[in-house]
Design an enzyme around this catalytic site. Structure first.
Site, short mmCIF file in Angstrom:
data_model
loop_
_atom_site.label_atom_id
_atom_site.label_comp_id
_atom_site.label_asym_id
_atom_site.label_seq_id
_atom_site.Cartn_x
_atom_site.Cartn_y
_atom_site.Cartn_z
N THR A 277 42.68 41.18 49.23
CA THR A 277 43.79 41.78 49.96
C THR A 277 44.12 43.14 49.36
OG1 THR A 277 45.48 40.87 48.48
CG2 THR A 277 44.87 39.55 50.41
N ASP A 278 44.77 43.96 50.17
CA ASP A 278 45.52 45.06 49.58
C ASP A 278 46.72 44.43 48.87
OD1 ASP A 278 46.49 47.56 48.87
OD2 ASP A 278 46.17 48.42 50.86
N TRP A 279 47.42 45.21 48.06
CA TRP A 279 48.45 44.64 47.20
C TRP A 279 49.62 44.09 48.04
CZ3 TRP A 279 44.40 45.30 44.93
CH2 TRP A 279 44.25 45.13 43.55
N LEU A 280 49.86 42.79 47.89
CA LEU A 280 50.93 42.08 48.59
C LEU A 280 50.70 42.00 50.10
CD1 LEU A 280 53.96 43.63 46.65
CD2 LEU A 280 52.80 41.46 46.19
N ALA A 281 49.45 42.07 50.53
CA ALA A 281 49.14 42.00 51.96
C ALA A 281 48.97 40.57 52.44
CB ALA A 281 47.87 42.80 52.27
#
Length: 872
Positions: A277-281
């Site tokens: 994931t992208d960060w916190l996605a």
């Protein structure tokens, strides 16, 4: 995909519905695609998968889930830190930004941004920069480099992160990304191609408790021919990791979109590495796992306050395996993919360094887990110098990217004794300090990069003023963005005006621009247009130097008689000064070319590529322009831009001659049948015993650190559910039977036959001027008339000469592949040549509007002095 987003893994009965997917426009669908394809069937990866699968078979459940997610935000030295499996010799893996250098570190190089690299149109230089970046990340002990970026593609000229990519064309992006990956991974660092996919604006990109992230709605053909193209080349280059985007595609969040991850990426493109994931996605647990997500970063979930250390994976993933809501082989494949990439890059070597820096602090000592309330402390920064001679590579990129747009009266190069008046704060370093703004979140002083996670700290800034000083230039500098009253113009003066346009990532707002250029639009910042006009009113010879993230409007001042020259220096990183001096004073001829089109007004673009504003519910961004972005649109609409895609002047002149074309691979309307998948690891589907998830005895827990273990009662209760005869209610369309794969697949990047060379083209370039210089040969394809609507011209290859002395020649070799001559057929779900035997025009020149040499596939001959089909 499911219409609901589910939090948690324990059971469907206790899962919480947090949001419902809003409807998207008719015709834009994200069909379910299950199961997640196993990795390991590509021969280039078979040895690494064999090693990884043997190791995974010996790991406990908690160890396997531990390496699929981060330990929490700010819970380690790096921006992302996986869990470890120390019992079997696997350390925490360090993931670190960014595409132009090691973010939040020290003794590193701040390389020119990718948009600058794309402006060089130099394949060798792109790869050399990749090698240098890889060496620095390895030297810092980073396992996974979070770059390169090829999405955003640059569809929206005001998009905040366009500058992190290589230009507004899928082929230019593809070469930039693939060559960077080759360079980075050549030294053993895992590259991450991002953001998958159609992540074209910053505002509304992320999901929250109250609003879904923006949905990029695009049709199947546009997906394949534009946005998927550079990712296909990155996969073909063997990239180890892909980062999923924040946004939704056709209504389904990328982080749980099975069509994107399972269907397009892992099956059609044959991607062998792991998807993060992208960060916190990550917004769900089970749906994400089933849809093909392999790694959650940084481990926390974005829907709840981060202080609780709540994760949709780690311990919840462990519970999900025990209760049967995620099949065991899904976890095993994820763990194997992660470790296969680790082995593929040779990171099991004892000499691969461990992290020696801390992205959270510049102090030598500090907390080991800064996000924890109470953390042990120790040495966190060892200040390892990884710069080597990389400043030379950075300077060469910055120099060869400089794009000369206008040079009336031969004002450039400057005579050595020029009397200069220099204007604009962009000419000198940020007076507050070159790294005074976190993640470069300001536009003060020389603009070397945009802002956000794609930035890096400068070890130094060689500003233009430093460059003029090093030349012992005769100059007077006015460090202001307003025209001063005391500049005392003289007829012998040459004025040099420095101006900027900035953008960045959405978590920082700079001068009312929340990532995207919403406030500034395509205008220069700090009243740069007015400064140029005021200077031009007082001086008869004006040179404008622009540091910019992308297209700007120039109409207010471009045609003023005293504005003699315009240069785009793009985003040069730390080497802004000497690189510019070498061009201004004629040590080298400029050889950069635009990686995007410069318009005369924002109205020149299709309305659909404007920024999407606030909408009730999920913001819908529908790509109604289809294939027609940037120069494709300008050609179709018959609009003359201010400067065309690929434009760039030199201090010398070049001719193209003696072109030839030869058929290499006989073509058929559809590619030959794909090869079958090779053997993959065999995974057990038996739920492991609950004891594999128990907390170890006497374990010292760190508050907010995310672990994969379960309390004994939780593990035992989950295992009871898993042993029931009832099964988890999987999504509609779910199957656990592995597919043979789509016919468009068959290898890394797709069917290997797509990359067969169909035609080889050569052209002789001669320096017909009086100065040394480099030329760029750009190759565009014109499709014959068929039942498919195709852009008038499409870039398919390019090559740059070495520096040619006056009168010298060099023969360049270019190629056109089967895929280059194909379109994506949405009915057959395959690439087809729409007019087999038809006459494809192969156009050569130095810009998209400067094509006069045509080769025909039907005649097998080439001719000069031709009229381009895009002439207006």
């Amino acid at each position: 995909m499911r219409s609901t987003i589910i939090l948690g893994f324990s059971s469907v009965a206790t899962a919480a519905v947090i949001d419902r997917r809003d409807p998207v426009p008719a015709g834009y669908v994200a069909p379910p695609y299950y199961p997640a394809p196993y990795g390991g069937w590509v021969s280039d990866w078979s040895e690494s998968f064999q090693k990884a699968s043997v190791l995974v078979s010996s790991m406990t459940l908690a160890e396997k889930t531990n390496i699929t997610a981060g330990s929490g935000i700010f819970m380690g030295r790096c921006v992302g830190n996986t869990g470890s499996a120390l019992r079997v010799g696997i350390p925490q893996l360090c993931l670190q930004d960014g595409p132009l250098g090691v973010r939040n570190s020290d003794h590193n190089t701040a390389f020119p941004a990718a948009i600058t690299v794309g402006s060089t149109w130099d394949k060798s230089l792109i790869r050399r920069r990749g090698v240098a970046i890889g060496e620095e990340f390895r030297g810092k002990g980073v396992n996974i480099h979070l770059g390169p970026s090829v999405g955003a593609l640059g569809r929206k000229p005001r998009g905040g992160r366009n500058w992190e990519g290589f230009g507004s064309d899928p082929v230019l992006q593809a070469f930039g990304g693939a060559l960077s990956i080759e360079g980075i991974q050549s030294v053993g660092v895992i590259a991450t191609i991002k953001h998958f996919i159609a992540n074209e604006q910053e505002q509304y990109r992320m999901y929250s408790l109250v609003k879904p992230g923006i949905s990029s709605n695009l049709d199947d053909r546009t997906m394949h021919e534009l946005y998927l193209w550079p990712f296909a080349e990155g996969v073909r280059a063997g990239v180890g990791s892909v980062m999923i985007a924040y946004n939704a595609v056709n209504g389904s969040a990328c982080a749980q979109n099975s069509y994107l991850m399972n269907g397009l990426l892992k099956d059609e493109l044959g991607f062998q590495g792991f998807v993060m994931t992208d960060w916190l996605a990550q917004i769900s647990g089970v749906p994400s796992a089933l849809a093909g997500l392999d790694m959650s970063m940084p481990g926390d979930i974005n829907q709840v306050p981060l202080v609780f250390g709540t994760s949709p994976w780690m311990y919840e993933y462990t519970r999900a395996i025990l209760n049967g809501s995620v099949p065991v082989d899904r976890l095993d494949d994820s763990a194997t993919r992660i470790l296969a990439a680790y082995y593929q890059m040779g990171q099991d070597s004892p000499d691969y360094p461990r992290p020696n820096f801390d992205t959270n602090t510049q102090d030598a000592e500090g907390p080991l887990y800064p996000g924890a309330l109470f953390s042990p402390s120790g040495i966190v920064n060892e200040f390892v110098d990884v710069q080597d001679d990389h400043a030379e590579v950075a300077r060469e990129v910055a120099r060869d990217a400089i794009t000369l747009l206008k040079n009336n009266d031969g004002i450039l190069p400057l005579p050595r004794n020029s009397a200069l008046k220099i204007f604009g704060t962009d000419a000198e370093k940020n007076p507050d300090g070159i790294n005074s703004c976190a993640d470069q979140g300001c536009n003060k002083g020389t603009l070397g990069m945009g802002w956000g996670s794609g930035s890096a700290r400068y070890p130094y800034m060689d500003s233009p003023i430093d460059g003029f000083k090093s030349r012992s230039a005769s100059y007077q500098f006015f460090n202001t963005d307003s025209f001063p009253s005391n500049s005392n113009p003289s007829p012998t003066d040459t004025a040099v005006v420095f101006v900027t346009a900035d953008s960045g990532e959405n978590y920082i707002t700079v001068e009312n621009n929340p990532g995207d250029r919403t406030s500034s639009n395509l205008n220069l910042w700090h009243d740069g247009d007015k400064l140029i006009k005021d200077v031009a009113a007082q001086y008869s010879s004006v040179i404008v130097v622009v540091h910019t993230v992308g297209p700007i409007l120039m109409e207010e001042w471009h045609d003023l008689p005293s504005v003699k020259a315009v240069l785009f220096a793009h985003l040069p990183g730390q080497e802004a000064g000497k690189s510019l001096m070498e061009v201004l004073y004629g040590d080298v001829s400029p050889s950069g070319h635009l990686p995007y089109t410069l318009p005369k007004s924002e109205g020149d673009y299709p309305e659909s590529v404007g920024l999407t504003g606030y909408q009730i519910g999920q913001p819908q961004d529908t790509f109604t322009e289809g294939l027609y972005i940037d120069y494709r649109h300008f050609h179709k609409a018959n609009i003359v831009p201010r400067y065309a895609f690929g434009h760039g002047l030199s201090y010398t002149t070049f001719s193209f001659s003696s072109a030839s074309i030869s058929a290499v691979t006989p073509l058929t309307s559809t590619p030959p049948a794909r090869p079958a998948k090779g053997e993959t690891p065999a995974y057990s589907t038996t739920i492991p015993p609950a004891s594999e998830a128990y907390w170890p005895d006497n374990f010292n827990r760190i508050w907010r650190y995310i672990y994969s273990f379960l309390d004994k009662n939780d593990a035992d209760n989950a295992a009871k559910v898993g042993n029931l005869t009832s099964t988890y209610p999987y999504p509609v369309g779910y199957s656990n039977v592995q597919k043979a794969g789509p016919k468009a697949g068959g290898g890394q990047g797709g069917n290997p036959a797509l990359f067969d060379v169909a035609y080889a083209i050569s052209v002789t370039v001669t320096n017909t001027g009086s100065r040394p210089g480099k030329a760029v040969a750009q190759l565009y394809v014109q499709f014959p008339t068929s039942n498919f609507d195709t852009p008038i011209l499409q870039l398919r290859d390019f090559e740059k000469t070495s520096e040619l002395a006056p009168g010298a020649t060099e023969t360049l070799s270019l190629r056109v592949t089967r895929k280059d001559l194909s379109v994506w057929d949405v009915v057959s779900q395959d690439w087809i040549i729409p007019s087999l035997g038809g006459d494809y025009g192969i156009w050569l020149g130095q810009s998209s509007d400067g094509l006069t040499l045509r080769c025909g596939t039907e005649t097998g001959s080439c001719a000069g002095n031709q009229t381009s089909p895009a002439s207006v």
